[in-house]
Design a protein around this motif. Structure first.
Motif, mmCIF file in Angstrom:
data_model
loop_
_atom_site.group_PDB
_atom_site.id
_atom_site.type_symbol
_atom_site.label_atom_id
_atom_site.label_comp_id
_atom_site.label_asym_id
_atom_site.label_seq_id
_atom_site.Cartn_x
_atom_site.Cartn_y
_atom_site.Cartn_z
ATOM 1 N N GLY A 51 0.818 -1.200 0.000
ATOM 2 C CA GLY A 51 0.000 0.000 0.000
ATOM 3 C C GLY A 51 0.856 1.256 0.000
ATOM 4 O O GLY A 51 2.078 1.199 0.072
ATOM 5 N N LEU A 52 0.227 2.385 -0.089
ATOM 6 C CA LEU A 52 0.911 3.672 0.012
ATOM 7 C C LEU A 52 -0.074 4.685 0.574
ATOM 8 O O LEU A 52 -1.146 4.902 0.020
ATOM 9 N N LEU A 53 0.301 5.278 1.686
ATOM 10 C CA LEU A 53 -0.466 6.342 2.327
ATOM 11 C C LEU A 53 0.270 7.647 2.049
ATOM 12 O O LEU A 53 1.433 7.788 2.421
ATOM 13 N N VAL A 54 -0.391 8.580 1.382
ATOM 14 C CA VAL A 54 0.258 9.833 0.997
ATOM 15 C C VAL A 54 -0.779 10.956 1.094
ATOM 16 O O VAL A 54 -1.972 10.737 0.873
ATOM 17 N N SER A 55 -0.311 12.148 1.431
ATOM 18 C CA SER A 55 -1.242 13.277 1.509
ATOM 19 C C SER A 55 -1.714 13.646 0.106
ATOM 20 O O SER A 55 -0.988 13.469 -0.878
ATOM 21 N N LYS A 56 -2.917 14.144 0.030
ATOM 22 C CA LYS A 56 -3.472 14.550 -1.263
ATOM 23 C C LYS A 56 -2.598 15.624 -1.894
ATOM 24 O O LYS A 56 -2.343 15.600 -3.092
ATOM 25 N N ARG A 57 -2.123 16.540 -1.081
ATOM 26 C CA ARG A 57 -1.282 17.630 -1.585
ATOM 27 C C ARG A 57 -0.030 17.094 -2.267
ATOM 28 O O ARG A 57 0.344 17.525 -3.355
ATOM 29 N N GLN A 58 0.629 16.106 -1.638
ATOM 30 C CA GLN A 58 1.836 15.526 -2.234
ATOM 31 C C GLN A 58 1.511 14.753 -3.507
ATOM 32 O O GLN A 58 2.263 14.803 -4.479
ATOM 33 N N ALA A 59 0.398 14.039 -3.513
ATOM 34 C CA ALA A 59 0.011 13.265 -4.693
ATOM 35 C C ALA A 59 -0.318 14.179 -5.866
ATOM 36 O O ALA A 59 0.114 13.933 -6.993
ATOM 37 N N VAL A 60 -1.068 15.240 -5.603
ATOM 38 C CA VAL A 60 -1.430 16.181 -6.666
ATOM 39 C C VAL A 60 -0.177 16.840 -7.233
ATOM 40 O O VAL A 60 -0.052 17.027 -8.447
ATOM 41 N N ALA A 61 0.774 17.175 -6.378
ATOM 42 C CA ALA A 61 2.000 17.834 -6.827
ATOM 43 C C ALA A 61 2.834 16.937 -7.741
ATOM 44 O O ALA A 61 3.541 17.438 -8.620
ATOM 45 N N SER A 62 2.755 15.622 -7.559
ATOM 46 C CA SER A 62 3.578 14.729 -8.377
ATOM 47 C C SER A 62 2.802 14.061 -9.516
ATOM 48 O O SER A 62 3.375 13.316 -10.296
ATOM 49 N N ALA A 63 1.515 14.342 -9.642
ATOM 50 C CA ALA A 63 0.681 13.693 -10.660
ATOM 51 C C ALA A 63 0.942 14.268 -12.050
ATOM 52 O O ALA A 63 1.166 15.460 -12.212
ATOM 53 N N ARG A 64 0.903 13.347 -13.028
ATOM 54 C CA ARG A 64 1.017 13.723 -14.435
ATOM 55 C C ARG A 64 -0.088 12.996 -15.202
ATOM 56 O O ARG A 64 -0.497 11.911 -14.830
ATOM 57 N N SER A 65 -0.524 13.554 -16.291
ATOM 58 C CA SER A 65 -1.534 12.900 -17.123
ATOM 59 C C SER A 65 -0.988 11.574 -17.626
ATOM 60 O O SER A 65 0.188 11.467 -17.987
ATOM 61 N N GLY A 66 -1.843 10.549 -17.630
ATOM 62 C CA GLY A 66 -1.444 9.241 -18.120
ATOM 63 C C GLY A 66 -0.622 8.428 -17.130
ATOM 64 O O GLY A 66 -0.147 7.341 -17.456
ATOM 65 N N MET A 67 -0.470 8.929 -15.946
ATOM 66 C CA MET A 67 0.361 8.275 -14.931
ATOM 67 C C MET A 67 -0.337 7.036 -14.366
ATOM 68 O O MET A 67 -1.547 7.027 -14.185
ATOM 69 N N GLU A 68 0.432 5.983 -14.097
ATOM 70 C CA GLU A 68 -0.075 4.780 -13.446
ATOM 71 C C GLU A 68 -0.050 4.999 -11.931
ATOM 72 O O GLU A 68 0.815 5.705 -11.416
ATOM 73 N N LEU A 69 -0.959 4.355 -11.215
ATOM 74 C CA LEU A 69 -0.974 4.500 -9.756
ATOM 75 C C LEU A 69 0.318 4.000 -9.119
ATOM 76 O O LEU A 69 0.800 4.566 -8.154
ATOM 77 N N SER A 70 0.877 2.936 -9.662
ATOM 78 C CA SER A 70 2.106 2.382 -9.088
ATOM 79 C C SER A 70 3.265 3.373 -9.141
ATOM 80 O O SER A 70 4.185 3.301 -8.334
#
Length: 172
Positions: A128-147
């Motif tokens: 699993g991975l527990l991460v803050s929404k803020r950190q996830a949004v900052a590192s998200a890119r279009s087409g990105m896989e969850l892994s």
């Protein structure tokens, strides 16, 4: 408070096992949202997600999903993974006191054999991975896989254990 995100494909029974464990988190007020991202399942995955009250997407963009979730923290898990006793209190305490991402501890009863653990890398979301929404949004890119959210991230270890998804697949 916590949004759980699960990505699956033809994993109806595994998804049901994971969702059954998450019910207690919803009852306790920790889990406010569950999102199921489907990669073209031909089984009853959508029916299981619908029956459990999850938001179900068969087409999505990770950035759009992250913008729409309600929780301040995100828990990415594989279908079939089951957090063990004490996970609700552990996560509630962790998110109140920490900002760094975290992973569950592998269940002592369901660890991969030592040589397997040494020879190959574990799947990125096995624990699993527990991460803050803020950190996830900052590192998200279009087409990105969850892994990809888990790869290269420094994480802390949660005290509670998780039975990994490969156990559910092996039982099939």
């Amino acid at each position: 408070m916590l949004t759980v995100i699960i990505e699956c494909q033809d994993q109806e029974s595994e998804l049901a096992q994971t969702l059954a464990v998450l019910v207690s988190g919803a009852v306790e007020g920790l889990v406010c949202d569950v999102v199921v991202l489907d990669r073209g399942s031909g089984d009853g995955t959508s029916r299981v997600a619908d029956a459990a009250g999850c938001r179900f997407y068969s087409q999505w963009d990770v950035k759009d999903i992250l913008d729409s979730v309600r929780g301040d923290w995100l828990l990415f898990v594989e279908p079939g993974a089951r957090p063990q006793a004490g996970w609700i209190d552990e996560i509630a305490e962790y998110v109140a006191l920490n900002k760094m991402p975290a992973r569950f501890t592998a269940s002592r009863g369901y660890r991969r054999p030592l040589l397997q653990r040494l020879r190959r890398r574990l799947p990125p979301l096995e624990l699993g991975l527990l991460v803050s929404k803020r950190q996830a949004v900052a590192s998200a890119r279009s087409g990105m896989e969850l892994s990809e959210f888990a790869i290269g991230r420094k994480t802390r270890r949660l005290a509670c254990e998780i039975i990994p998804s490969w156990v559910a697949r092996a039982a099939r």
